[in-house]
Design an enzyme around this catalytic site. Structure first.
Site, short mmCIF file in Angstrom:
data_model
loop_
_atom_site.label_atom_id
_atom_site.label_comp_id
_atom_site.label_asym_id
_atom_site.label_seq_id
_atom_site.Cartn_x
_atom_site.Cartn_y
_atom_site.Cartn_z
N ARG A 53 0.87 -1.19 0.00
CA ARG A 53 0.00 0.00 0.00
C ARG A 53 0.90 1.23 0.00
O ARG A 53 2.12 1.12 0.12
CB ARG A 53 -1.01 0.03 1.15
CG ARG A 53 -0.73 -0.80 2.33
CD ARG A 53 0.38 -0.27 3.18
NE ARG A 53 0.15 1.10 3.61
CZ ARG A 53 1.10 1.91 4.03
NH1 ARG A 53 2.35 1.54 4.07
NH2 ARG A 53 0.81 3.14 4.43
N GLY A 54 0.29 2.41 -0.12
CA GLY A 54 1.07 3.62 -0.29
C GLY A 54 1.21 3.88 -1.78
O GLY A 54 1.61 2.99 -2.54
N ALA A 55 0.86 5.11 -2.18
CA ALA A 55 0.78 5.40 -3.61
C ALA A 55 2.05 5.01 -4.39
O ALA A 55 1.96 4.30 -5.40
CB ALA A 55 0.44 6.88 -3.82
N ARG A 90 -6.82 -1.31 -7.58
CA ARG A 90 -7.11 -0.17 -6.69
C ARG A 90 -7.52 0.98 -7.61
O ARG A 90 -6.69 1.81 -7.98
CB ARG A 90 -5.88 0.27 -5.86
CG ARG A 90 -5.49 -0.63 -4.71
CD ARG A 90 -6.44 -0.60 -3.51
NE ARG A 90 -6.55 0.64 -2.79
CZ ARG A 90 -5.71 1.04 -1.83
NH1 ARG A 90 -4.71 0.30 -1.45
NH2 ARG A 90 -5.91 2.20 -1.22
N GLN A 203 -2.50 2.51 10.88
CA GLN A 203 -1.23 2.45 10.15
C GLN A 203 -0.08 3.05 10.95
O GLN A 203 1.08 2.70 10.74
CB GLN A 203 -1.32 3.18 8.81
CG GLN A 203 -2.31 2.58 7.84
CD GLN A 203 -3.65 3.28 7.89
OE1 GLN A 203 -4.06 3.77 8.95
NE2 GLN A 203 -4.34 3.33 6.78
N ASP A 244 -1.87 12.51 0.15
CA ASP A 244 -2.29 11.70 -0.99
C ASP A 244 -2.49 12.57 -2.22
O ASP A 244 -2.36 12.09 -3.35
CB ASP A 244 -3.58 10.95 -0.66
CG ASP A 244 -3.30 9.90 0.39
OD1 ASP A 244 -3.26 10.25 1.58
OD2 ASP A 244 -3.09 8.73 0.03
N ASN A 254 -5.03 14.32 3.10
CA ASN A 254 -4.22 13.28 3.73
C ASN A 254 -5.14 12.45 4.62
O ASN A 254 -6.34 12.73 4.74
CB ASN A 254 -3.06 13.92 4.53
CG ASN A 254 -2.04 12.89 4.99
OD1 ASN A 254 -1.70 11.96 4.26
ND2 ASN A 254 -1.58 13.02 6.22
N LYS A 255 -4.58 11.45 5.25
CA LYS A 255 -5.34 10.54 6.10
C LYS A 255 -6.24 11.31 7.07
O LYS A 255 -5.84 12.33 7.63
CB LYS A 255 -4.37 9.68 6.89
CG LYS A 255 -4.98 8.62 7.76
CD LYS A 255 -5.74 7.57 6.97
CE LYS A 255 -5.18 7.40 5.61
NZ LYS A 255 -5.01 6.09 5.12
#
Lengths: 370, 370
Positions: A53-55, A90, A203, A244, A254-255
């Site tokens: 995961r993670g762009a 995704r 996370q 993101d 962002n998150k």
């Protein structure tokens, strides 16, 4: 970065020159297991099941997924099928689509026998570019940590708060928000990281804590509720988070929960920085709050928690009563006015159109009218 | 309030006129179990093990603990021993000490044969006073909900965000922050409650969600990270939280994370109210941030999560890697400048010395010099 003292990247080509190794991030922090991907189907599944995961890392995995397809059958039909399979794993991941398009552009003009080797070469370049960007933005962020250290009594650690995982596990190496931290550690600047747990997917508690532990960076896990209290009491010197998607005007998606920390930093005059590779800037957007759609995810991420039992296995427990409603927004938008600066591979700038245009004049000049 | 349709208080004298019933709150929301306390030792254990929690309910349980002691042996020596045992069960609980002192004051002048009956009478009064205060502050808070409803299209629910559990489970009945909500529901005003999960002990997800579910109040559980995003997007009409201690100047100590929600409400011009019975006002304090000590609790509350397994039992899992540091601050302080108003049993006032002095002139006038 290191795992149990051994240097690792988050993705690599195995010794056979063909299959691809990854870390199974769904098992962290409790188990460190690597997986060998042998087919494009396995690569797509690893993305879909969030084993990677993670762009940036999703993009790299997509690129290697096309390599695995090309190694088996480099014909257009097979590559098209592989592209669709990977892109669908995704659907909202911008980097994934970008990496797949890069691969397609590279392979399309080539004769079939040359494609597989060219694919591995280009995928390797995509990984190296990610590493180079993260290293460069880390050096720029390092200067902010050095400045914070200079404001403190000698030897006292710089206390940095971060949210979610913008660490090396989200990239190929170094991470974004963590890159300045790892570089500070290499230079011997004492740092201590406040790690937001980052509900509902945890996370921070699972991935950021684990990778800081592996690098030997002193850190403390806190509930997401705690950061404001720490800032009120002088226990945070600066905040560094990832993003993101950032607008051309410096608004930062962002998150979920990032906005709350930015408000607290602003209220307590604590620098709040966002570390971002420039590909995450969306030059077409001017108003993050109105223009960035916020993904709503399955409520089960909130109602259920997975962790390690006393016996050492993994178990999932329910923490919300049956019958209660659940809402699970994955991201929020922090307005640029609350962001002290953006840390990019070209330097640090204000979170505004002017700030970004000073570092990326070629991007802004093309949109003068807006 | 109701549990499965049956009216309950959180503490009651059983049909034998002597033993005391409570709800075992450590099993909620997964199991509803009541416990019969027969001795002062059992009452102290219920407080210590947090089977009862919330300042008013802890006070009531302490009072009934002294009743159980007096019913067995009303001599001074036994009552002194019982006092010490109960007071030591939660040493920092101000209400507990206050209730025990009230009981001692009542019993000390009486002949031994009269003490047990007087004890049950006074403990009953302490409960009735708590209920009366909560009902009154609920009526005052109800008007704020009515005003919010009037600003919305007819029939649209008023969206109220709350943090932690300032519900009837923390009191004898009605709750503090929930009292206006339950009264709005009784009047037929449509409400919907955003329930902050409230890490690390999850009192929102486990207790507030459960009690709203039992009363049939529509609600949605969210991660603590989400409230700011909801406020940015107009999905919150007002916030109502409780408090553990409020200064004479209107600074509010409440469950960790309250400050972050107050910042977000302020940033989005959303009313942020604190519901408080006046006994929680500490008239001796003027600066909450400097003067209110913040309890640090066991890191295990953060590193481990308890919930229900698929099989229906309760299990505890670890969510933070071994070796990571943990910090667990239980409360934070929200400066009065971020609080729209204080909802008390005497009315609603500004969160300032002037505001409080308008409702409680007898308290402020005695400290004119400060």
């Amino acid at each position: 970065m290191k795992v149990e003292g051994v240097p690792y990247r988050t993705i690599w080509v195995e010794a056979d020159g063909r299959s691809v190794g990854i870390i199974d991030q769904t098992k962290l922090p409790h188990l460190f297991e690597t997986i060998r991907l042998r087919t494009v189907e396995e690569a797509a599944a690893a993305i879909r099941e969030m084993r990677v995961r993670g762009a940036p890392l999703i993009g790299a995995t997509g690129a290697y997924g096309l390599c695995l397809a090309a190694a088996r059958d480099a014909g257009d039909q097979n590559l098209d099928r592989a592209y669709r399979l990977l892109a669908g794993a995704r659907p909202t991941a911008v980097n994934l689509r970008w990496a797949l398009d890069e691969m397609r552009k590279t392979l399309a003009p080539l004769a079939l026998p040359d494609r597989a080797a060219a694919a591995y070469r280009r995928a390797g370049e995509i990984c190296e570019e990610d590493i180079a960007i993260n290293r460069a933005l880390g050096e720029n962020g390092l200067r902010l940590i050095e400045q914070a250290a200079a404001r403190k009594p000698a030897g006292e650690p710089v206390n940095i708060l971060t949210h979610c995982n913008a660490g090396w596990l989200a990239t190929v190496d170094w991470g974004t928000a963590t890159s300045p931290i790892y570089q500070a550690q290499e230079r011997g600047i004492p740092v201590h990281v406040w790690v937001d747990e980052t509900r509902p997917r945890n996370q921070g508690a699972s991935l950021t804590a684990w990778e800081l532990l592996q690098q030997g960076v002193p850190h403390t896990v806190i509930a997401d509720n705690v950061g404001g209290h720490l800032m009120q009491h002088g226990k945070v010197d600066l905040c560094i988070v990832g993003t993101d998607r950032t607008t051309a005007t410096g608004d930062v998606a962002n998150k979920i929960g990032t906005y709350l920390k930015a408000l607290a930093a602003y209220d307590n005059t604590i620098p709040f920085y966002v570390a971002l590779p420039s590909p995450t800037i969306d030059w077409t957007l001017a108003d993050g709050l109105r223009e960035i759609p916020i993904e709503e995810r399955d409520g089960r991420e909130l109602s259920h928690v997975t962790g390690r039992t006393e016996q050492g296995g993994l178990a999932t427990v329910r923490v919300v009563p049956e019958g209660s409603g659940l809402a699970n927004y994955a991201f929020d938008v922090t307005p640029g006015r609350l962001v002290t600066g953006l840390i990019t591979e070209r330097g640090v700038c204000a979170a505004s159109r002017q700030g970004l245009s000073s570092l990326f004049p070629e991007r802004i000049s093309s949109r003068k009218g807006s």
